[in-house]
Design an enzyme around this catalytic site. Structure first.
Site, PDB file in Angstrom:
ATOM      1  N   ASP A  31      -4.856  -4.793  -5.213  1.00  0.00           N
ATOM      2  CA  ASP A  31      -4.174  -5.879  -5.771  1.00  0.00           C
ATOM      3  C   ASP A  31      -4.599  -6.233  -7.216  1.00  0.00           C
ATOM      4  O   ASP A  31      -5.734  -6.288  -7.426  1.00  0.00           O
ATOM      5  CB  ASP A  31      -3.998  -7.038  -4.793  1.00  0.00           C
ATOM      6  N   THR A  35       0.321 -11.731  -8.824  1.00  0.00           N
ATOM      7  CA  THR A  35       1.036 -12.792  -8.051  1.00  0.00           C
ATOM      8  C   THR A  35       0.429 -12.970  -6.682  1.00  0.00           C
ATOM      9  O   THR A  35       0.622 -14.025  -6.012  1.00  0.00           O
ATOM     10  CB  THR A  35       2.617 -12.380  -7.709  1.00  0.00           C
ATOM     11  N   GLY A  36      -0.448 -11.838  -6.319  1.00  0.00           N
ATOM     12  CA  GLY A  36      -1.313 -12.313  -5.099  1.00  0.00           C
ATOM     13  C   GLY A  36      -2.601 -13.237  -5.350  1.00  0.00           C
ATOM     14  O   GLY A  36      -2.466 -13.579  -6.398  1.00  0.00           O
ATOM     15  N   ASP A  56      -4.880  -2.707 -11.181  1.00  0.00           N
ATOM     16  CA  ASP A  56      -3.549  -2.421 -11.278  1.00  0.00           C
ATOM     17  C   ASP A  56      -3.014  -1.108 -10.827  1.00  0.00           C
ATOM     18  O   ASP A  56      -3.294  -0.183 -11.681  1.00  0.00           O
ATOM     19  CB  ASP A  56      -3.168  -2.710 -12.868  1.00  0.00           C
ATOM     20  N   VAL A  57      -2.170  -1.268  -9.936  1.00  0.00           N
ATOM     21  CA  VAL A  57      -1.870   0.198  -9.251  1.00  0.00           C
ATOM     22  C   VAL A  57      -0.798   1.037 -10.396  1.00  0.00           C
ATOM     23  O   VAL A  57      -0.794   2.145 -10.327  1.00  0.00           O
ATOM     24  CB  VAL A  57      -1.172   0.209  -7.922  1.00  0.00           C
ATOM     25  N   LEU A  61      -5.011   4.314  -9.865  1.00  0.00           N
ATOM     26  CA  LEU A  61      -5.129   3.949  -8.475  1.00  0.00           C
ATOM     27  C   LEU A  61      -6.344   4.913  -8.094  1.00  0.00           C
ATOM     28  O   LEU A  61      -6.297   5.936  -7.239  1.00  0.00           O
ATOM     29  CB  LEU A  61      -3.916   4.183  -7.664  1.00  0.00           C
ATOM     30  N   SER A  75       4.126  -5.616  -5.944  1.00  0.00           N
ATOM     31  CA  SER A  75       5.250  -6.047  -6.793  1.00  0.00           C
ATOM     32  C   SER A  75       5.221  -7.429  -6.906  1.00  0.00           C
ATOM     33  O   SER A  75       5.326  -8.072  -5.892  1.00  0.00           O
ATOM     34  CB  SER A  75       6.674  -4.989  -6.450  1.00  0.00           C
ATOM     35  N   TYR A 145      13.770  -5.909 -11.370  1.00  0.00           N
ATOM     36  CA  TYR A 145      13.308  -5.786 -10.018  1.00  0.00           C
ATOM     37  C   TYR A 145      14.306  -4.671  -9.377  1.00  0.00           C
ATOM     38  O   TYR A 145      13.915  -4.001  -8.804  1.00  0.00           O
ATOM     39  CB  TYR A 145      13.327  -7.299  -9.419  1.00  0.00           C
TER      40      TYR A 145
END
Ligand code: UDP
Length: 328
Positions: A31, A35-36, A56-57, A61, A75, A145
């Site tokens: 993550d 926002t997490g 940052d995926v 990764l 997301s 989105y």
């Protein structure tokens, strides 16, 4: 099983990590915390079966395997968040999904994409079945989105066809519960925090638009079933009990016992007029259905916010109403 959860420090991701650890799996949570929140996974950090990679995926990764499954939840998901992070949202739906699919491919792992009811846009079919292709404005503010998730579904389907990745897609309808951020600007958090602080409940538009609300534990049980199986989906996961936004405001007032007023605000651009899942496929294929009534789940969520006054104290009026994007 050893499972990579992207977006594992988010609201739904952290509940998924909890459920996996509780059943004895090993979890790598990736993550970037845009926002997490670390506090969502703080209780897991010293568990041997849990590790956290802040990355940052969408960029890279690089996580050491092996993995039996990859759950791709990373997301921004709340409208105020993805409107604030439009390019990041498009990047994680495209590049981030590709990176997560590549990890699944490398490790011959099951891959589950967290897609969304938003791919139906402002739906002409009601309730929404998976066979419905949707009605999305490709250039409106919400498109960052909606189209990112539609692209993510296309990419997932292509990797399944071209590279034989064992993929599954779940389309998640509005989900709520403990660990939602009070400042995320969504209906459940706004109404509960407004009711608990005596602020007016901000109903956008005339409040006749509809949503259906799934309690997070129910949703997570559906994601687990999808992770454990080979079903490609897409499958709708949500609670088919449908509320108007005004009706939901009244439910929150009743369950909190609040004397707050209701205040009408402009409707955000492209706000879907109705949304309710047809979950017959998930019931048939997974044997899944939600078991928590909206009233039970909202009560638990209210109790959670009541036990965390600091969560609400950090809010100021602009945050409480930050769900308003440009108006029609
Ligand atoms: N909404 C509202 N007041 C709020 C926040 C949201 O009336 O303070 C409405 C919003 O316009 C939408 C619905 O509630 O019709 C659900 O909004 P949310 O942001 O939770 O999620 P969405 O389903 O739009 O992704």
């Amino acid at each position: 099983m050893r499972i990579l959860v992207t977006g594992g420090a988010g609201f739904i991701g952290s509940h998924l990590c909890d459920a996996l650890i509780a059943r004895g799996d090993e979890v790598v949570c990736a993550d970037n915390l845009c926002t997490g929140r670390v506090e969502n996974i703080a209780h897991l950090l010293d568990r041997r079966e849990f590790s956290f990679a802040q990355l940052d995926v969408s960029a890279e990764l690089e996580v050491p395997g092996p993995f039996d499954a990859v759950a791709h939840l990373a997301s921004p998901a709340s409208p105020p968040h993805y409107l604030r992070l439009p390019l990041e949202t498009l990047a994680v739906g495209s590049k981030g999904t590709e990176n997560a699919l590549r990890v699944a491919h490398e490790h011959s792992a099951r891959f589950v994409l967290a897609s969304t009811s938003e791919i139906y846009g402002d739906p002409a079919m009601h309730p929404q079945q998976e066979s419905y292709w949707g009605n999305v404005n490709p250039i409106g503010p919400r498109s960052v989105y909606d189209e990112a998730k539609r692209f993510a579904e296309a990419l997932t389907s292509a990797w399944r066809r071209s590279c034989a990745v064992n993929t599954g897609i779940v389309r998640i309808f509005n989900t709520y519960g403990p660990r939602m951020s009070a400042a995320d600007g969504r209906i459940v958090t706004n109404f509960i925090t407004q009711a608990l602080t005596g602020e007016p409940l901000t109903v956008y538009g005339d409040g006749s638009q509809t949503r259906s609300f799934c309690y997070v534990e129910d949703l997570v049980s559906g994601i687990l079933m999808m992770l454990d199986g080979t079903e490609p989906g897409p499958l709708n996961l949500g609670n088919p009990e449908e509320f108007t936004v005004a009706g939901f405001a009244n439910l929150v007032l009743e369950l909190t016992g609040s004397g707050s007023d209701i205040e009408f605000r402009p409707l955000p651009v492209d706000d879907p007029t109705r949304r309710c899942p047809d979950i017959s496929s998930a019931m048939r294929v997974l044997g899944w259905h939600p078991t928590t009534s909206t009233e039970q789940g909202v009560r638990r969520t209210i109790d959670w916010f009541r036990s965390r006054p600091h969560e609400i104290a950090g809010l100021r009026e602009p945050q409480l109403s930050s769900g308003v994007s440009p108006v029609r």
